[in-house]
Design a protein around this motif. Structure first.
Motif, PDB file in Angstrom:
ATOM      1  N   LEU A  66      10.490   4.015  -0.481  1.00 61.11           N
ATOM      2  CA  LEU A  66       8.777   4.451  -0.158  1.00 61.11           C
ATOM      3  C   LEU A  66       8.239   4.577  -1.469  1.00 61.11           C
ATOM      4  O   LEU A  66       8.319   3.948  -2.291  1.00 61.11           O
ATOM      5  N   ARG A  67       6.967   3.041  -0.633  1.00 59.37           N
ATOM      6  CA  ARG A  67       5.805   2.681  -1.387  1.00 59.37           C
ATOM      7  C   ARG A  67       5.249   4.058  -2.139  1.00 59.37           C
ATOM      8  O   ARG A  67       4.055   4.724  -0.726  1.00 59.37           O
ATOM      9  N   THR A  68       4.634   5.370  -2.642  1.00 56.74           N
ATOM     10  CA  THR A  68       4.086   5.905  -3.318  1.00 56.74           C
ATOM     11  C   THR A  68       2.699   5.949  -3.774  1.00 56.74           C
ATOM     12  O   THR A  68       2.327   6.798  -3.530  1.00 56.74           O
ATOM     13  N   ARG A  69       2.749   4.691  -4.238  1.00 55.06           N
ATOM     14  CA  ARG A  69       1.163   4.417  -4.919  1.00 55.06           C
ATOM     15  C   ARG A  69       0.876   3.037  -4.846  1.00 55.06           C
ATOM     16  O   ARG A  69       1.961   2.276  -4.919  1.00 55.06           O
ATOM     17  N   GLY A 118       0.855  -1.107  -0.280  1.00 53.77           N
ATOM     18  CA  GLY A 118      -0.199  -0.086  -0.055  1.00 53.77           C
ATOM     19  C   GLY A 118       0.746   1.146  -0.028  1.00 53.77           C
ATOM     20  O   GLY A 118       1.582   1.193   0.276  1.00 53.77           O
ATOM     21  N   ARG A 119       0.925   2.582  -0.483  1.00 55.16           N
ATOM     22  CA  ARG A 119       1.323   3.837  -0.836  1.00 55.16           C
ATOM     23  C   ARG A 119       1.341   4.091   0.734  1.00 55.16           C
ATOM     24  O   ARG A 119       0.461   3.631   1.367  1.00 55.16           O
ATOM     25  N   GLY A 120       2.801   4.514   1.229  1.00 54.11           N
ATOM     26  CA  GLY A 120       2.922   4.711   2.346  1.00 54.11           C
ATOM     27  C   GLY A 120       3.779   3.789   3.504  1.00 54.11           C
ATOM     28  O   GLY A 120       4.796   4.000   3.815  1.00 54.11           O
ATOM     29  N   LEU A 137       4.774  11.833   0.382  1.00 51.33           N
ATOM     30  CA  LEU A 137       3.863  11.839  -0.006  1.00 51.33           C
ATOM     31  C   LEU A 137       2.925  12.158  -0.277  1.00 51.33           C
ATOM     32  O   LEU A 137       2.064  12.269  -1.261  1.00 51.33           O
ATOM     33  N   ALA A 138       3.293  14.103  -0.367  1.00 53.83           N
ATOM     34  CA  ALA A 138       2.808  15.026  -0.406  1.00 53.83           C
ATOM     35  C   ALA A 138       2.618  15.512  -1.313  1.00 53.83           C
ATOM     36  O   ALA A 138       1.700  15.551  -2.560  1.00 53.83           O
TER      37      ALA A 138
END
Length: 243
Positions: A174-177, A156-158, A201-202
């Motif tokens: 880091l998974r961003t999507r 998952g994202r995040g 992430l933002a």
DNA sequence: GCGACAG
DNA sequence: ATCTTGTCGC
């Protein structure tokens, strides 16, 4: 568009470049949290190359951190200042990137680099180097794990997992999507890792890569093409001045 | 010594 | 980074 030459005293050999990194490394500030995500401005910088024509184009794109709308953008074109050598990327990118940043009509806020900061063979990657030279808060967001290792983050994202240099923790995958390959985040100058992750992430509400780097990438490619087209036109003018 | 290696 | 067309999928 600004035009830049290679700075006086710029390293000419790998040995000199590594010595510069060893000398400047101690100036990196790692104990500041940096600007809060979602406030102020965030700037993306990126570079495109034409090795055959010895041309490099950089772009800086300033976004409103809350809305991700473009506030300002600049480009700079110059001669290639260093060959690509893993671990010495900063010497290839920084002169032109600095020129683009210097041309901005407003403060850039946090600078997001396409590459690494602390995660580097000598702990002094592009983002660290640019931060030390400019004094600006910087982070690095890279597309590839370079020489580092990591365990796959959750789907998952995040989700994030440590980026490791041997046993040393140098950043995060880091998974961003959801379900998409992670990006690789490391601190540069004057920003904490937690803040670097939150900023990343933002900046990724829609795509794997931060809006800052997407915008800067598109702009520097355009600038390079225009510079290349300009050079071709001048050449044909010399051959057939009336055309 | 050999291979891998941000962009 | 860059060379490069179509193609599978939402």
């Amino acid at each position: 568009m600004t035009t830049v030459g290679v700075p006086a005293g710029w390293p000419a050999t790998e040995e000199e470049a590594r010595a510069v990194q060893d000398r400047l490394r101690g100036r990196v500030v790692l104990d500041e949290p940096g600007p809060p995500p979602g406030t102020g401005r965030v700037t993306g910088v990126d570079v495109a190359y034409d090795d055959d024509r010895d041309l490099v184009a950089a772009a800086a794109v300033v976004l409103d951190a809350a809305t991700l709308e473009v506030v300002a953008e600049t480009t700079a074109v110059g001669r290639i200042s260093f060959p690509y050598v893993p671990g010495l990327l900063a010497f290839r990118e920084i002169p032109t990137v600095r020129a683009a940043l210097d041309a901005l009509p407003c403060p850039p806020g946090l600078v997001v680099c396409d590459g690494y900061g602390l995660a580097h063979p000598r702990r002094f990657g592009l983002a660290s180097h640019l931060g030390v030279l400019t004094g600006l808060p910087t982070i690095g967001v890279a597309k590839n794990p370079f020489t580092f290792t990591y365990n796959d983050p959750g789907p998952g994202r995040g989700s994030a997992a440590p980026l490791l240099s041997g046993t040393e923790d140098v950043g995060r995958a880091l998974r961003t999507r959801d379900g998409v390959k992670p990006v690789f985040v490391s601190v540069g100058h004057r920003v904490s890792l937690d803040n670097a992750l939150a900023h990343t992430l933002a900046l990724t509400p829609a795509y794997r890569l931060p809006e800052t780097t997407r915008r800067a990438d598109a702009l520097c490619r355009r600038a390079l093409q225009e510079a290349t087209a300009g050079a071709a036109q001048e050449a044909s003018m010399r051959q057939a001045p009336t055309s």
